[in-house]
Enzyme design. Structure first.
Site, PDB file in Angstrom:
ATOM      1  N   ARG A  51       0.870  -1.186   0.000  1.00 44.62           N
ATOM      2  CA  ARG A  51       0.000   0.000   0.000  1.00 44.62           C
ATOM      3  C   ARG A  51       0.904   1.233   0.000  1.00 44.62           C
ATOM      4  O   ARG A  51       2.060   1.163   0.420  1.00 44.62           O
ATOM      5  CB  ARG A  51      -0.890   0.015   1.245  1.00 44.62           C
ATOM      6  N   LYS A  76      -2.402  -2.004   7.448  1.00 44.41           N
ATOM      7  CA  LYS A  76      -3.823  -1.741   7.675  1.00 44.41           C
ATOM      8  C   LYS A  76      -4.331  -2.651   8.788  1.00 44.41           C
ATOM      9  O   LYS A  76      -4.003  -3.832   8.829  1.00 44.41           O
ATOM     10  CB  LYS A  76      -4.602  -2.000   6.384  1.00 44.41           C
ATOM     11  N   HIS A 143      -3.085   2.302  -5.941  1.00 50.28           N
ATOM     12  CA  HIS A 143      -3.961   1.197  -5.530  1.00 50.28           C
ATOM     13  C   HIS A 143      -4.202   0.238  -6.700  1.00 50.28           C
ATOM     14  O   HIS A 143      -4.320  -0.966  -6.511  1.00 50.28           O
ATOM     15  CB  HIS A 143      -5.284   1.739  -4.985  1.00 50.28           C
ATOM     16  N   ARG A 146      -1.455  -2.188  -6.865  1.00 49.36           N
ATOM     17  CA  ARG A 146      -1.624  -3.248  -5.850  1.00 49.36           C
ATOM     18  C   ARG A 146      -2.564  -4.335  -6.387  1.00 49.36           C
ATOM     19  O   ARG A 146      -2.313  -5.532  -6.238  1.00 49.36           O
ATOM     20  CB  ARG A 146      -2.168  -2.622  -4.562  1.00 49.36           C
ATOM     21  N   HIS A 169      -4.506  -9.071   4.169  1.00 50.80           N
ATOM     22  CA  HIS A 169      -5.959  -9.091   4.363  1.00 50.80           C
ATOM     23  C   HIS A 169      -6.300  -9.865   5.634  1.00 50.80           C
ATOM     24  O   HIS A 169      -5.794 -10.968   5.843  1.00 50.80           O
ATOM     25  CB  HIS A 169      -6.653  -9.771   3.169  1.00 50.80           C
ATOM     26  N   TYR A 178     -10.225 -11.132  -6.272  1.00 53.89           N
ATOM     27  CA  TYR A 178      -9.239 -11.171  -7.358  1.00 53.89           C
ATOM     28  C   TYR A 178      -9.393 -12.404  -8.240  1.00 53.89           C
ATOM     29  O   TYR A 178      -8.924 -12.424  -9.364  1.00 53.89           O
ATOM     30  CB  TYR A 178      -7.824 -11.110  -6.789  1.00 53.89           C
TER      31      TYR A 178
END
Length: 200
Positions: A51, A76, A143, A146, A169, A178
């Site tokens: 990120r 995150k 982004h 990514r 995640h 994805y």
């Protein structure tokens, strides 16, 4: 409340990713330092899926080229994670580190400003992104890079669990979006079916 449909993540094509890295390296910069730093930055986005905030907060001590790993602190959700890196990315980072040392950069941040001995900033990254968008003619955001990393990893055969860990995640369901984004790749694979040559 009805669930809102998740749109497929936007990404750039593999050919565009190659072109972006080429331009990041060959752009007519005023200093050699910029060539190596900027190529390393975009290599990290495309080869490791970082990120924007993770890249800007990366410290010298977080990059271990001997063991081919990058340590992401407080990503995150305030989670730490380790990302393995390949030889192409390691080579780009090593080139940058040699140039960084030549330019007497001693601040703890991995990526630094060209003229100052301090970390590369969000506004600096924004200016760089706009410069490369204009030079390449490729419409992208950090982004989007990514998302490109995630899609290319799946198309290359990476399993969804491993990708989920690399992306940071907390829920594997976030990563499964994805899988849909690789439909184009799946269409190209279906022609490999052994019965395709069978004619009735």
């Amino acid at each position: 409340m009805p669930k809102l449909e998740k749109s497929l993540p936007k990404k750039i094509r593999k050919e565009e990713a190659f072109r972006l890295l080429e331009i990041a390296y060959n752009y007519p910069y005023t200093k050699k330092y910029l060539k190596y730093r900027n190529h390393a930055i975009f290599s990290l986005f495309l080869f490791a899926g970082l990120r924007k905030s993770e890249l800007l907060h990366l410290k010298m001590t977080d990059v271990d080229l001997e063991n081919f790993t990058i340590f992401i602190r407080k990503g995150k959700g305030n989670k730490d994670r380790i990302i393995p890196i390949n030889s192409n990315l390691a080579k780009s980072l090593q080139r940058y580190l040699v140039e960084r040392k030549k330019n007497y950069k001693t601040c703890p941040e991995f990526f630094t400003s060209c003229n100052l001995n301090q970390g590369f900033t969000n506004s600096g990254l924004k200016l760089l992104t706009n410069k490369l968008k204009e030079a390449s003619g490729i419409s992208f955001t950090i982004h989007k890079l990514r998302h490109t990393f995630a899609t290319l990893m799946l198309e290359g055969g990476c399993d969804i669990y491993s990708l989920s860990k690399m992306m940071g995640h907390s829920d594997i369901k976030t990563t499964t979006i994805y899988l849909s984004a690789t439909a184009e790749h799946l269409r190209a694979q279906i022609i490999k079916h052994p019965l395709n040559d069978f004619v009735t």
